[in-house]
Design an enzyme around this catalytic site. Structure first.
Site, PDB file in Angstrom:
ATOM      1  N   GLU A 107       0.881  -1.179   0.000  1.00 51.22           N
ATOM      2  CA  GLU A 107       0.000   0.000   0.000  1.00 51.22           C
ATOM      3  C   GLU A 107       0.906   1.213   0.000  1.00 51.22           C
ATOM      4  O   GLU A 107       1.519   1.546   1.022  1.00 51.22           O
ATOM      5  CB  GLU A 107      -0.884  -0.002   1.257  1.00 51.22           C
ATOM      6  CG  GLU A 107      -1.884  -1.139   1.314  1.00 51.22           C
ATOM      7  CD  GLU A 107      -3.002  -1.020   0.292  1.00 51.22           C
ATOM      8  OE1 GLU A 107      -3.040  -0.019  -0.450  1.00 51.22           O
ATOM      9  OE2 GLU A 107      -3.829  -1.929   0.231  1.00 51.22           O
ATOM     10  N   CYS A 151      -2.401   8.683   3.121  1.00 52.96           N
ATOM     11  CA  CYS A 151      -2.124   8.170   1.782  1.00 52.96           C
ATOM     12  C   CYS A 151      -3.207   8.602   0.810  1.00 52.96           C
ATOM     13  O   CYS A 151      -2.915   9.160  -0.238  1.00 52.96           O
ATOM     14  CB  CYS A 151      -1.995   6.659   1.825  1.00 52.96           C
ATOM     15  SG  CYS A 151      -3.380   5.850   2.592  1.00 52.96           S
TER      16      CYS A 151
HETATM   17  P1  NAD Z   1       8.566   4.973   4.296  1.00 55.16           P
HETATM   18  O1  NAD Z   1       8.527   4.208   3.028  1.00 55.16           O
HETATM   19  O2  NAD Z   1       9.655   5.954   4.500  1.00 55.16           O
HETATM   20  O3  NAD Z   1       8.631   3.987   5.549  1.00 55.16           O
HETATM   21  C1  NAD Z   1       7.687   2.952   5.726  1.00 55.16           C
HETATM   22  C2  NAD Z   1       8.312   1.838   6.532  1.00 55.16           C
HETATM   23  O4  NAD Z   1       9.365   1.215   5.777  1.00 55.16           O
HETATM   24  C3  NAD Z   1       8.959   2.280   7.852  1.00 55.16           C
HETATM   25  O5  NAD Z   1       8.624   1.307   8.855  1.00 55.16           O
HETATM   26  C4  NAD Z   1      10.438   2.221   7.535  1.00 55.16           C
HETATM   27  O6  NAD Z   1      11.233   2.017   8.673  1.00 55.16           O
HETATM   28  C5  NAD Z   1      10.506   1.016   6.611  1.00 55.16           C
HETATM   29  N1  NAD Z   1      11.708   0.929   5.780  1.00 55.16           N
HETATM   30  C6  NAD Z   1      12.695   1.838   5.592  1.00 55.16           C
HETATM   31  N2  NAD Z   1      13.608   1.357   4.706  1.00 55.16           N
HETATM   32  C7  NAD Z   1      13.195   0.127   4.352  1.00 55.16           C
HETATM   33  C8  NAD Z   1      13.686  -0.863   3.444  1.00 55.16           C
HETATM   34  N3  NAD Z   1      14.809  -0.674   2.733  1.00 55.16           N
HETATM   35  N4  NAD Z   1      12.979  -1.993   3.297  1.00 55.16           N
HETATM   36  C9  NAD Z   1      11.814  -2.187   3.971  1.00 55.16           C
HETATM   37  N5  NAD Z   1      11.304  -1.285   4.838  1.00 55.16           N
HETATM   38  C10 NAD Z   1      11.978  -0.154   5.024  1.00 55.16           C
HETATM   39  O7  NAD Z   1       7.135   5.677   4.414  1.00 55.16           O
HETATM   40  P2  NAD Z   1       6.626   6.706   5.540  1.00 55.16           P
HETATM   41  O8  NAD Z   1       7.319   8.017   5.314  1.00 55.16           O
HETATM   42  O9  NAD Z   1       6.699   6.066   6.877  1.00 55.16           O
HETATM   43  O10 NAD Z   1       5.082   6.851   5.154  1.00 55.16           O
HETATM   44  C11 NAD Z   1       4.598   7.792   4.241  1.00 55.16           C
HETATM   45  C12 NAD Z   1       4.264   7.152   2.913  1.00 55.16           C
HETATM   46  O11 NAD Z   1       3.385   6.059   3.118  1.00 55.16           O
HETATM   47  C13 NAD Z   1       3.525   8.078   1.980  1.00 55.16           C
HETATM   48  O12 NAD Z   1       4.027   7.952   0.666  1.00 55.16           O
HETATM   49  C14 NAD Z   1       2.095   7.590   2.026  1.00 55.16           C
HETATM   50  O13 NAD Z   1       1.327   7.899   0.916  1.00 55.16           O
HETATM   51  C15 NAD Z   1       2.295   6.127   2.220  1.00 55.16           C
HETATM   52  N6  NAD Z   1       1.123   5.505   2.822  1.00 55.16           N
HETATM   53  C16 NAD Z   1       0.338   4.685   2.046  1.00 55.16           C
HETATM   54  C17 NAD Z   1      -0.826   4.131   2.570  1.00 55.16           C
HETATM   55  C18 NAD Z   1      -1.703   3.239   1.747  1.00 55.16           C
HETATM   56  O14 NAD Z   1      -2.530   2.541   2.307  1.00 55.16           O
HETATM   57  N7  NAD Z   1      -1.577   3.213   0.442  1.00 55.16           N
HETATM   58  C19 NAD Z   1      -1.167   4.383   3.898  1.00 55.16           C
HETATM   59  C20 NAD Z   1      -0.345   5.211   4.655  1.00 55.16           C
HETATM   60  C21 NAD Z   1       0.802   5.760   4.104  1.00 55.16           C
END
Ligand code: NAD
Length: 468
Positions: A246, A280
């Site tokens: 997501e 999101c």
């Molecule tokens: P992010 O991608 O920076 O981080 C998400 C998670 O991934 C965190 O737990 C982080 O520690 C982890 N992470 C970091 N590096 C990683 C790697 N190499 N491999 C796997 N995991 C890793 O996102 P964010 O800044 O926490 O959240 C904001 C983003 O999330 C926005 O783009 C938003 O649109 C999206 N979002 C989407 C939905 C949806 O349902 N589509 C819902 C909420 C947020």
């Protein structure tokens, strides 16, 4: 200062190292969170793998009862979790803030408990009987973001448990505390090892990356940015993991010429500014027809002007600070750039600390970074249009396709426009209103798969067909 533990095999376990979680409202430290290593992750995965043996053999009724017990436990601790969530994330306790998020988490958990995927008979005749079963996968790895940490944890964990899987969850380093406590609470009503939690600061060991490639994790459910989602997909390739991704979006709202601007102003505002825009499926760009453009801008600004912004712990706050410096800097950069291109109708200048007032900038065009990038913050660009076909093409020009909305007094004509938008969810006269019985997911770069409903539940299973 309080210190939180990892949850491994039913026990709260201290990590060798910790990192500090800060309150975005004033920068004060909230608590220490465990900074897990890959060895800690391995222990959590091993516990989940061991617990899978008996958990996956539970009957459907037992799994339902366990999920109901989890739902009840969340409800009993809702206020404690809401306070913790506000302290680490910044969102207000009230309005569409932490208490609302806990209400949502409980509602989703309860609804998911009541779902099931019974065996289907595909054929039963002289030529034979064919049955379709949905089998649990094994250990599910959940990786969550910082915007709705409790609700998204529930979206990941409950369907996994309901279908007989066990879980290791890794929350965002910005908001690990409410998840660690949530999982501790779940462990009071679940067998040891069924749900485990590790947190880390992403600096020394990237636990998310280690989860994506882990040989004993069978599926990753990931909510976060498109860029990280791509890394998860790459990391998961070798072990052929099941994936639900997501990811981000750049949702467009399109206002048709027949609207009553006063009537839609509140819906437009919350469609864009829910959770300070850090959502999101929030409306991230707004296309308004020329004939109602000024009236819609005026009505929206008049509504937005009265929204109280403040420390989330104060009962009167309706919006809080931006949740972290990385996000604040992004919003600041995009707004500064857009201020030089368009007309700032409201806000536009950062406040103290991580506070950024609701910002509305009109007269932008589709080349402005505030329009083309996901701002994920309290700033809405407005774009004027005259031709609906062109507006639809502009809405669809994004590489992402999470949500969209159409605003009109005539639902039938709005519906026609809605069906032409390239996105997983589209709303008429509202934006972002998700519900547990409707599958939610993105098209194009916004992700893979869906959550919620039976379709979402099925993603935690593999199909097995038995021919007899
Ligand atoms: P992010 O991608 O920076 O981080 C998400 C998670 O991934 C965190 O737990 C982080 O520690 C982890 N992470 C970091 N590096 C990683 C790697 N190499 N491999 C796997 N995991 C890793 O996102 P964010 O800044 O926490 O959240 C904001 C983003 O999330 C926005 O783009 C938003 O649109 C999206 N979002 C989407 C939905 C949806 O349902 N589509 C819902 C909420 C947020």
């Amino acid at each position: 200062m309080p210190s939180f533990g990892m949850m491994i095999d039913g026990h709260s376990v201290a990590a060798a190292d910790t990192f500090t979680v800060f309150n975005p409202a004033d920068g004060s430290p909230v608590a220490e969170a465990p900074n897990a290593t890959v060895a800690d992750l391995d222990r959590a995965v091993a516990a989940a793998k061991a617990a899978f043996e008996s958990w996956s053999r539970k009957t459907d009724a037992e799994l339902q009862a366990a999920c109901e017990a989890v739902t009840e436990a969340i409800g009993e601790h809702a206020e404690e979790l809401a306070q913790l969530l506000t302290a680490e994330q910044g969102k207000p306790l009230n309005g569409l803030g932490s208490r609302w998020e806990l209400g949502g988490a409980q509602a989703w958990a309860g609804y998911t408990a009541g779902l099931s995927l019974p065996m289907k008979v595909l054929q039963d005749n002289n030529e034979g009987r064919v049955e379709l079963f949905r089998n649990p996968l094994g250990v599910v790895g959940s990786i969550t973001p910082w915007n709705f940490p409790v609700m998204i944890a529930v979206w990941h964990i409950l369907p996994a448990l309901r279908t007989g899987n066990t879980v290791v969850i890794k929350p965002s380093p910005f908001t690990p505390l409410s998840t660690l406590r949530l999982v501790e609470i779940m462990n009071t009503v679940l067998p040891a090892g069924v749900v485990n939690a590790v947190s880390a600061d992403d600096q020394h060991d990237n636990i998310g990356a280690a989860m994506s490639g882990h040989p004993d994790i069978r599926k990753i459910v990931f909510t976060g940015s498109c860029a990280t989602g791509q890394k998860v997909m790459q990391g998961a390739a070798e072990t052929m993991k099941r994936l639900t991704l997501e990811l981000g979006g750049n949702d467009a709202g399109i206002v048709l010429p027949d609207v009553d601007p006063q009537a839609i102003a509140e819906g437009l505002f919350w469609g864009a500014f829910i959770n300070n825009g850090q959502t999101c499926a929030a409306m991230k760009r707004l296309y308004v027809h020329d004939s109602v453009y000024d009236a819609v801008c005026d009505a929206l600004v008049a509504y937005a002007r009265n929204i109280p912004v403040g420390d989330g712990r104060e009962e009167g706050s309706v919006l809080g600070p931006v949740s972290n410096l990385m996000q604040f800097d992004k919003v600041k950069r995009l707004v500064e750039d857009a201020s030089g291109r368009g007309r700032v109708l409201l806000g536009g200048k950062p406040g103290d600390g991580l506070f950024f007032p609701p910002t509305i900038i009109a007269d932008l065009t589709d080349d402005a970074p505030l329009v083309t990038e996901e701002q994920f913050g309290p700033a809405l660009p407005i774009i004027r249009y005259t031709d609906i076909d062109a507006a639809i093409a502009q809405a669809n020009a994004s590489a992402t396709g999470l949500g969209g909305s159409v605003w009109s007094a005539d639902v039938a004509s709005a519906h026609k426009v809605a069906r032409r938008l390239e996105c997983g969810s589209v709303w008429i006269n509202k934006h972002g209103a998700i519900q547990p019985n409707a599958p939610f997911g993105g098209v194009k770069s916004s992700g893979v798969g869906v959550e919620f409903g039976e379709e979402g539940l099925a993603e935690y299973t593999d199909i097995q067909v038995v021919f007899s």
